[in-house]
Design an enzyme around this catalytic site. Structure first.
Site, PDB file in Angstrom:
ATOM      1  N   PRO A  70      -4.736  -0.865   3.754  1.00  0.00           N
ATOM      2  CA  PRO A  70      -4.267   0.234   4.598  1.00  0.00           C
ATOM      3  C   PRO A  70      -4.654   0.045   6.059  1.00  0.00           C
ATOM      4  O   PRO A  70      -5.697  -0.531   6.367  1.00  0.00           O
ATOM      5  CB  PRO A  70      -4.942   1.466   3.997  1.00  0.00           C
ATOM      6  CG  PRO A  70      -5.938   0.979   3.030  1.00  0.00           C
ATOM      7  CD  PRO A  70      -5.580  -0.409   2.658  1.00  0.00           C
TER       8      PRO A  70
ATOM      9  N   LYS B 246       1.494  -2.100   8.519  1.00  0.00           N
ATOM     10  CA  LYS B 246       2.715  -2.353   7.757  1.00  0.00           C
ATOM     11  C   LYS B 246       3.830  -1.412   8.201  1.00  0.00           C
ATOM     12  O   LYS B 246       4.962  -1.834   8.431  1.00  0.00           O
ATOM     13  CB  LYS B 246       2.439  -2.185   6.255  1.00  0.00           C
ATOM     14  CG  LYS B 246       1.407  -3.177   5.739  1.00  0.00           C
ATOM     15  CD  LYS B 246       1.196  -3.064   4.261  1.00  0.00           C
ATOM     16  CE  LYS B 246       0.461  -1.807   3.847  1.00  0.00           C
ATOM     17  NZ  LYS B 246      -0.905  -1.717   4.370  1.00  0.00           N
TER      18      LYS B 246
ATOM     19  N   GLU C 296     -18.872 -19.911   2.492  1.00  0.00           N
ATOM     20  CA  GLU C 296     -17.496 -20.413   2.606  1.00  0.00           C
ATOM     21  C   GLU C 296     -17.474 -21.847   3.136  1.00  0.00           C
ATOM     22  O   GLU C 296     -16.686 -22.677   2.684  1.00  0.00           O
ATOM     23  CB  GLU C 296     -16.656 -19.501   3.516  1.00  0.00           C
ATOM     24  CG  GLU C 296     -16.460 -18.084   2.986  1.00  0.00           C
ATOM     25  CD  GLU C 296     -15.791 -18.038   1.620  1.00  0.00           C
ATOM     26  OE1 GLU C 296     -15.043 -18.972   1.281  1.00  0.00           O
ATOM     27  OE2 GLU C 296     -16.046 -17.076   0.872  1.00  0.00           O
TER      28      GLU C 296
END
Ligand code: ADP
Ligand code: ZN
Length: 657
Positions: free
Chosen positions: A238, A242, A460
């Protein structure tokens, strides 16, 4: 999605020609009253005197009665003859029989017949009871209409309640409940949103550019028979823009934009959703070319029949089916393009993703450092800033923020500065605003502290380094430490399209998967819980190697795989306790040696690992180019493979955390 900055949100048809609709209500009341009056008027027997059974028996014995009618098996109506009239109504003029009864009596059918027979025993010309059916239309109609009217009134009240001002007219009018609640933004009248208002999201913009082009000039495509997607799914958390992106597509192409939320389709009334979908598409076709934007499509598009227990999902299903039917129904050249947003593409019904529906997906992720700086730029356009405001710095201060959060920060900073009676917004106001927003975000669990960020970066980088150094591990494409969903970081690899995996390949993959934890071990001397996902994956892989693929020497070429799937239901293992112990031992042996291998590689390339992690902390995203810069080209040439940017973002190919 909920956003307060949105200038469009104020657009709403407030004075929805109420007066005209009101007349409709008054009609209902008028009809009601008319029926009441009617029923009283028609009920002509209201003035007739009541009598008793004894009285009637007496009249019969005396021979005063001309006729008895039994109305509807309930009420006896008694007509007197001349003699009777003179006796009981001496002051009234005698009138002809049958005009109207003189007495009435409520009595049961049986009792009336018995009593009448009794009273006239032995008489020469006994009076017979004549049964009649008589309808009082007024009363009867009322008894039909009244419940209906009550239901309608109840319905109105309920829909008014529910509508509560939301959407167009919010219910209110019973006749428009099946109408779609979509808001229409007309490009002529409303403020236009264009790509300029959307910061970052370069890839997504590129993808939707084609749609813009098509909407602007549909003939160019249809002339050649080309097919333009009917539906595009925007997937992302959210507040990442978009809605904004969809709106800007409409703005760029200068076409109308229908916006509706998936939850607007779902009401408590059966069939409403489907009829709203139908209505929406009808409206859209009239305005074609245009864009329909469905926010939160998961509200209707969740996979069907998964949740057997909940039941009662027929309504949602029929809404979804209607949507699919509509999308199948309109031709590719009708000029209506449906954009839908969700933050969970994985729970959507597969039918939605089929060709000719939402066959294209665009990922809209949380912005990285660069993206955040650009979003700050967009939202600072209208603000009066002091000289000390540095966007780069602010972007660094807001890891994990979404576009909506940043828009919020800018607005909040302006308010704080105003409260402090300043003439321009200063750096400190922004920092205070960030603090305030972070306070709100903390509940949402997406804020990362600096030390956490360091751990994630090394984790990572560990994956990236090990996979870079192993021949058969998937070469890395991109690593980020921008949180996505539950995962704190992610790495993308370019998987081989291989059908058969060798033991060595599997082992190398496991080493790379354990590279994250190994890096934590080497750099910090302690390991964290952040590797849960990795460990799960590795354990499954090791089990598969030993139990299914027969890749372990000790266990040998045995597979306990059950392709019929029935094994799941039996509690018995297909092997002995002794074998189970051996399997466990082999599994941990494989995992342990993979972990040792990861440690060895990372020890050897500790400098590179550190450089990579630092770069990651600084930039939040790194690509294979950065790895080349640090480690040099990989010695093994990967076969020529074509892949698109879009493809690598597919969740299947994603390795998270
Ligand atoms: P979503 O639909 O993904 O939940 P929205 O499009 O409703 O998010 O975004 C909410 C608000 O956040 C927008 O109105 C805009 O002000 C801001 N915003 C989000 N992403 C961006 C972006 N990439 N560039 C500029 N503003 C953005
Ligand atoms: Zn990991």
């Amino acid at each position: 999605m909920a956003d307060n900055q949105n200038p469009f949100n104020n657009f709403q048809d407030k004075n929805n020609n109420k007066p005209k609709k009101k007349i409709g209500f008054y009609w209902v009341y008028i009809i009601l009253v008319a029926f009441f009056i009617g029923s009283i008027v028609f009920n002509g027997s209201g003035s007739v005197k009541e009598t008793t059974m004894t009285e009637l028996s007496k009249m019969l014995r005396d021979g005063d009665v001309a006729k008895i009618e039994l109305v509807n098996g309930r009420t006896a109506e008694i007509y007197l003859n001349d003699q009777g009239m003179r006796k009981y109504f001496p002051n009234e003029k005698p009138h002809s029989f049958g005009s109207s009864p003189n007495y009435k009596l409520n009595v049961s059918e049986d009792r009336l017949y018995t009593k009448v027979d009794e009273a006239q025993q032995g008489m020469a010309n006994p009076i017979e009871v004549i049964p009649v059916e008589r309808h009082n239309w007024g009363v009867e109609v009322i008894s039909w209409v009244l419940p209906l009217v009550l239901i309608v009134v109840f319905w109105i009240i309920v829909t008014r309640r529910m509508g509560g001002g939301a959407g167009m007219g919010g219910g209110g009018q019973i006749f428009s409940i099946g109408k779609s609640k979509a808001q229409l933004y007309d490009q002529e009248k409303d403020t236009k949103t264009t790509f300029k208002d959307v910061a970052g999201l370069e890839e997504a913009k590129e993808e939707v550019m084609e749609i813009v082009d098509f909407l602007k000039n549909p003939k160019k495509y249809t002339r050649l028979g080309g097919k333009i997607p009917k539906g595009v799914l925007l997937v992302g958390p959210p507040g990442t823009g978009k809605t904004l992106l969809a709106k800007s597509v409409a703005g760029e192409a200068n076409v109308p934009f229908f916006s509706i939320s998936g939850s607007d389709f779902v009401e408590m009334f059966v069939g409403v959703g489907a009829s709203r979908v139908r209505d929406l598409f009808k409206q859209a076709k009239e305005k074609s070319p245009c864009i329909i934007f469905i926010d939160e499509i998961d509200a209707i598009g969740r996979a069907r029949g998964k949740n057997i227990m909940s039941g009662g999902n027929d309504e949602r299903e029929s809404t979804l089916n209607q949507l699919l039917t509509e999308m199948d129904g309109f031709g590719t050249n009708s000029g209506v393009i449906v954009l839908a947003a969700t933050n969970r593409a994985d729970i959507l019904d597969k039918a939605l993703m089929r060709a000719g529906r939402f066959d294209r997906q665009i990922y809209v992720e949380l912005p990285d450092l660069n993206g955040r700086r650009e979003i700050f730029e967009v939202h600072m356009r209208g603000l009066k800033l002091a000289g000390d405001v540095d966007k780069e710095f602010l972007a660094k201060q807001t890891p994990g923020f979404s576009g909506a959060d940043i828009a919020n920060v800018c607005n909040e900073a302006a308010l704080i500065a105003a409260r402090r009676n300043k003439n321009s917004i200063e750096k400190q106001d922004f920092l205070d605003a960030i603090d305030r927003i972070v306070g709100g975000l903390e509940k949402k669990n997406s804020v990362i502290t600096q030390s956490e960020k360091k751990v994630i970066a090394f984790h990572e980088a560990g994956h990236a380094t090990t996979s870079w150094m192993l021949e058969h591990a998937h070469p890395l494409v991109k690593v980020t430490i921008v949180p996505r969903g539950k995962a704190l970081g992610a790495a993308w690899y370019l998987p081989d399209e291989r059908q058969i995996t060798t033991k060595e390949q599997m082992f190398h993959e496991m080493v790379a998967t354990l590279g994250g934890r190994a890096a934590e071990q080497i750099i910090f001397g302690k390991i964290s819980t952040g590797a849960l996902n990795d460990l799960e994956k590795v354990s499954k892989q090791a089990h598969a190697m030993v139990m299914y693929y027969g890749l372990d020497e000790t266990i040998g070429n045995v597979s306990y795989y059950d392709s019929t799937g029935q094994q799941e239901y039996s509690f018995q293992k297909p092997f002995s306790e002794k074998t189970a112990e051996k399997i466990d031992a082999e599994v941990s042996k494989i995992i342990e040696s993979a972990y040792q291998e990861a440690l060895r590689i990372l020890q050897e390339h500790k400098d590179g690992l550190t450089q990579l992690a630092e770069k990651l902390i600084d930039k939040e995203v790194i690509f294979s180019d950065d790895l080349v810069a640090i480690f040099g080209e990989r010695p093994w040439k990967t076969e020529e493979r074509s892949f698109s940017r879009h493809k690598e973002d597919q969740p299947e190919n994603t390795t998270i955390a």
